[in-house]
Design a protein around this motif. Structure first.
Motif, PDB file in Angstrom:
ATOM      1  N   ALA A 120      50.696  18.465   9.332  1.00  0.00           N
ATOM      2  CA  ALA A 120      50.665  20.089   9.295  1.00  0.00           C
ATOM      3  C   ALA A 120      52.012  20.742   9.443  1.00  0.00           C
ATOM      4  CB  ALA A 120      49.481  20.500  10.327  1.00  0.00           C
ATOM      5  N   LEU A 121      52.879  20.071   9.189  1.00  0.00           N
ATOM      6  CA  LEU A 121      54.111  20.907   9.590  1.00  0.00           C
ATOM      7  C   LEU A 121      54.102  22.160   8.847  1.00  0.00           C
ATOM      8  CD1 LEU A 121      56.845  18.211   9.351  1.00  0.00           C
ATOM      9  CD2 LEU A 121      56.647  19.767  11.422  1.00  0.00           C
ATOM     10  N   ASP A 122      53.715  22.417   7.621  1.00  0.00           N
ATOM     11  CA  ASP A 122      53.685  23.227   6.766  1.00  0.00           C
ATOM     12  C   ASP A 122      52.202  23.534   6.144  1.00  0.00           C
ATOM     13  OD1 ASP A 122      53.796  25.321   4.821  1.00  0.00           O
ATOM     14  OD2 ASP A 122      55.158  24.511   3.745  1.00  0.00           O
ATOM     15  N   PRO A 123      51.304  24.275   6.956  1.00  0.00           N
ATOM     16  CA  PRO A 123      49.866  24.543   6.827  1.00  0.00           C
ATOM     17  C   PRO A 123      49.683  25.078   5.435  1.00  0.00           C
ATOM     18  CG  PRO A 123      50.586  25.718   8.707  1.00  0.00           C
ATOM     19  CD  PRO A 123      51.580  25.032   8.345  1.00  0.00           C
ATOM     20  N   SER A 124      50.827  25.981   4.943  1.00  0.00           N
ATOM     21  CA  SER A 124      50.395  26.824   3.685  1.00  0.00           C
ATOM     22  C   SER A 124      50.223  25.850   2.584  1.00  0.00           C
ATOM     23  CB  SER A 124      51.537  27.771   3.384  1.00  0.00           C
ATOM     24  OG  SER A 124      52.706  26.916   3.037  1.00  0.00           O
ATOM     25  N   THR A 125      50.668  24.639   2.661  1.00  0.00           N
ATOM     26  CA  THR A 125      50.475  23.485   1.677  1.00  0.00           C
ATOM     27  C   THR A 125      49.169  22.989   1.245  1.00  0.00           C
ATOM     28  OG1 THR A 125      51.127  21.839   2.850  1.00  0.00           O
ATOM     29  CG2 THR A 125      53.050  22.999   1.553  1.00  0.00           C
ATOM     30  N   ILE A 126      48.340  23.045   2.459  1.00  0.00           N
ATOM     31  CA  ILE A 126      46.833  22.593   2.425  1.00  0.00           C
ATOM     32  C   ILE A 126      45.694  23.352   1.772  1.00  0.00           C
ATOM     33  CG2 ILE A 126      45.139  21.654   4.112  1.00  0.00           C
ATOM     34  CD1 ILE A 126      47.565  21.209   6.097  1.00  0.00           C
ATOM     35  N   ARG A 176      55.169  33.365  18.086  1.00  0.00           N
ATOM     36  CA  ARG A 176      54.924  32.594  16.809  1.00  0.00           C
ATOM     37  C   ARG A 176      54.354  31.313  16.687  1.00  0.00           C
ATOM     38  NH1 ARG A 176      59.992  35.477  15.543  1.00  0.00           N
ATOM     39  NH2 ARG A 176      61.161  33.906  16.321  1.00  0.00           N
ATOM     40  N   GLY A 177      54.915  30.563  17.930  1.00  0.00           N
ATOM     41  CA  GLY A 177      54.015  29.291  18.010  1.00  0.00           C
ATOM     42  C   GLY A 177      52.771  29.102  18.119  1.00  0.00           C
ATOM     43  N   GLU A 178      52.378  30.264  19.215  1.00  0.00           N
ATOM     44  CA  GLU A 178      50.864  30.326  19.404  1.00  0.00           C
ATOM     45  C   GLU A 178      50.172  30.601  18.029  1.00  0.00           C
ATOM     46  OE1 GLU A 178      49.861  32.492  22.918  1.00  0.00           O
ATOM     47  OE2 GLU A 178      47.507  32.245  22.592  1.00  0.00           O
ATOM     48  N   GLN A 179      50.648  31.517  17.207  1.00  0.00           N
ATOM     49  CA  GLN A 179      49.904  31.615  16.029  1.00  0.00           C
ATOM     50  C   GLN A 179      49.890  30.579  15.136  1.00  0.00           C
ATOM     51  OE1 GLN A 179      52.567  35.150  14.640  1.00  0.00           O
ATOM     52  NE2 GLN A 179      51.414  36.555  15.495  1.00  0.00           N
ATOM     53  N   LYS A 180      51.002  29.671  15.176  1.00  0.00           N
ATOM     54  CA  LYS A 180      50.974  28.752  14.187  1.00  0.00           C
ATOM     55  C   LYS A 180      49.947  27.606  14.654  1.00  0.00           C
ATOM     56  CE  LYS A 180      53.850  25.206  11.734  1.00  0.00           C
ATOM     57  NZ  LYS A 180      55.201  24.834  11.381  1.00  0.00           N
ATOM     58  N   LEU A 181      49.932  27.273  15.904  1.00  0.00           N
ATOM     59  CA  LEU A 181      49.048  26.569  16.392  1.00  0.00           C
ATOM     60  C   LEU A 181      47.447  26.940  16.139  1.00  0.00           C
ATOM     61  CD1 LEU A 181      50.562  25.493  19.966  1.00  0.00           C
ATOM     62  CD2 LEU A 181      50.533  24.187  17.735  1.00  0.00           C
ATOM     63  N   ASN A 182      47.162  28.270  16.250  1.00  0.00           N
ATOM     64  CA  ASN A 182      45.953  28.902  16.018  1.00  0.00           C
ATOM     65  C   ASN A 182      45.529  28.808  14.603  1.00  0.00           C
ATOM     66  OD1 ASN A 182      45.047  29.345  18.423  1.00  0.00           O
ATOM     67  ND2 ASN A 182      46.291  31.538  18.611  1.00  0.00           N
ATOM     68  N   LEU A 183      46.685  28.790  13.718  1.00  0.00           N
ATOM     69  CA  LEU A 183      46.186  28.786  12.082  1.00  0.00           C
ATOM     70  C   LEU A 183      45.923  27.342  11.829  1.00  0.00           C
ATOM     71  CD1 LEU A 183      46.515  29.377   9.222  1.00  0.00           C
ATOM     72  CD2 LEU A 183      48.825  29.107   9.315  1.00  0.00           C
ATOM     73  N   ILE A 184      46.681  26.354  12.383  1.00  0.00           N
ATOM     74  CA  ILE A 184      46.547  25.080  12.176  1.00  0.00           C
ATOM     75  C   ILE A 184      45.273  24.437  12.844  1.00  0.00           C
ATOM     76  CG2 ILE A 184      47.029  22.607  12.801  1.00  0.00           C
ATOM     77  CD1 ILE A 184      50.181  23.939  12.425  1.00  0.00           C
ATOM     78  N   LEU A 185      44.706  25.253  13.838  1.00  0.00           N
ATOM     79  CA  LEU A 185      43.311  24.854  14.587  1.00  0.00           C
ATOM     80  C   LEU A 185      42.253  25.282  13.554  1.00  0.00           C
ATOM     81  CD1 LEU A 185      42.494  23.561  16.925  1.00  0.00           C
ATOM     82  CD2 LEU A 185      42.443  25.609  18.080  1.00  0.00           C
ATOM     83  N   SER A 186      42.452  26.555  12.887  1.00  0.00           N
ATOM     84  CA  SER A 186      41.565  27.093  11.906  1.00  0.00           C
ATOM     85  C   SER A 186      41.261  26.223  10.797  1.00  0.00           C
ATOM     86  CB  SER A 186      41.686  28.472  11.472  1.00  0.00           C
ATOM     87  OG  SER A 186      42.814  28.490  10.926  1.00  0.00           O
ATOM     88  N   ILE A 187      42.249  25.685  10.300  1.00  0.00           N
ATOM     89  CA  ILE A 187      42.251  24.588   9.061  1.00  0.00           C
ATOM     90  C   ILE A 187      41.494  23.317   9.539  1.00  0.00           C
ATOM     91  CG2 ILE A 187      43.620  23.185   7.431  1.00  0.00           C
ATOM     92  CD1 ILE A 187      45.715  25.549   7.633  1.00  0.00           C
TER      93      ILE A 187
END
Ligand code: MN
Length: 312
Positions: A55-61, A99-110
């Motif tokens: 999930a390094l780049d969640p935009s690709t999922i 930004r790190g917390e936002q990224k972790l939350n984005l991945i969590l939602s996916i």
């Protein structure tokens, strides 16, 4: 039956429920539709229970597409990633931490939308070689962020695994005991230690003892040999590793991770130093890993069921 052998039997029975996983990098470096479909189908065809996706780049999922492929293959999913310098929640820098917390939350939602059971890796810092030690203020911020993200993860029954990695990949958690201490500070039952015997082989005084001492904090496990190629082709004592896993009653996923320059590109190639091509055939590598893991788990259960020694 003595109480010692009953305990050993219980531990062996619990371990019998370990799900076996395979890291998607055995198949593909990315996660576009074709790569996602191939990786999931190949993993399911070999009889693994789950695929670990990067999930390094969640935009690709593509969430809907991935979910359909998982359902078709009948396997589960876990995610792994490391943060980068720009999203480093251990940096002490407000913007990077946010930004790190936002990224972790984005991945969590996916992860939640895909029914993922675990989100693992270097979630607590950047995934890089640091030139300086971690600061106590930076680590304290990391603990706070992981606690907030962990509370959200708990609402979706997701376990967060803090991967213990060697000194060249983080300056925050390099040993199992540091992992336990970090999780103790976070104080949530779904924030656990993620051990990887490739890293343990570099940093631990005694790999087996470190697994046992992690105990109930252990939430995820990566297998990989010292050269990150075929299991058994390096110098790791897998008999000891699997006996410790069974002895500790660990019932979570055991996922095989291997990297070769044949598949992996940047940025991982550079961060992990993947310069050598250790295998050509991902099917053969992964089929062997599954047989190897099952054989070692079986041997470890038998060894422990038939001895009273806590040292086995
Ligand atoms: Mn790993």
């Amino acid at each position: 039956m003595t109480s010692i052998s009953k305990a050993a039997d219980n531990a062996a029975n619990k371990a019998a429920s370990n799900k076996l996983g395979l890291h998607g990098f055995v198949w593909e470096a990315g996660w576009d539709r074709e790569q996602c479909a191939r990786a999931i189908r190949n993993t399911g065809a070999l009889g693994f229970d789950l695929i670990e996706a990067c999930a390094l780049d969640p935009s690709t999922i593509d969430v809907d597409f991935t979910r359909r492929e998982l359902e078709r293959a009948g396997i589960g999913l876990t995610f792994s990633l490391g943060l980068d310098a720009d999203t480093d929640i251990s940096s002490g820098d407000d913007d990077k931490t946010r930004r790190g917390e936002q990224k972790l939350n984005l991945i969590l939602s996916i992860a939640r939308d895909l029914g993922a059971t675990h989100v693992c890796g270097i979630l607590y810092s950047a995934f890089q070689k640091y030139a300086f030690p971690a600061t106590s203020a930076g680590v304290a911020r990391s603990v706070e962020v992981i606690r907030r993200v962990g509370e959200k993860a708990a609402a979706s029954d997701i376990i967060l695994g803090m991967e213990v990695v060697n000194r060249y990949e983080t300056n925050v958690i390099n040993t199992a005991s540091q992992g336990v201490e970090f999780c103790r500070r976070v104080g949530l039952p779904n924030v656990r230690v993620h051990l990887d015997c490739y890293h343990m082989n570099i940093e631990e005084a005694d790999v087996g003892a470190a697994i046992i001492e992690t105990g109930a904090y252990l939430g995820y496990f990566h297998t990989g040999d010292s050269n990150r190629g075929y299991l058994g082709s390096g110098s790791i004592d897998f008999s000891r590793v699997f006996r410790a896993l069974v002895r500790s009653g660990y019932a979570g996923p055991i996922t095989f991770e291997s990297f070769s320059s044949k598949v992996v590109g940047q940025p991982l190639e550079g961060i992990l130093g993947i310069w050598r091509n250790l295998w050509d055939d991902g099917h053969d590598l992964s089929a062997h890993a599954k047989q190897f893991t099952e054989a070692h788990l079986k041997a470890a259960r038998e060894a422990i069921a038939h001895t009273h020694s806590p040292l086995v």
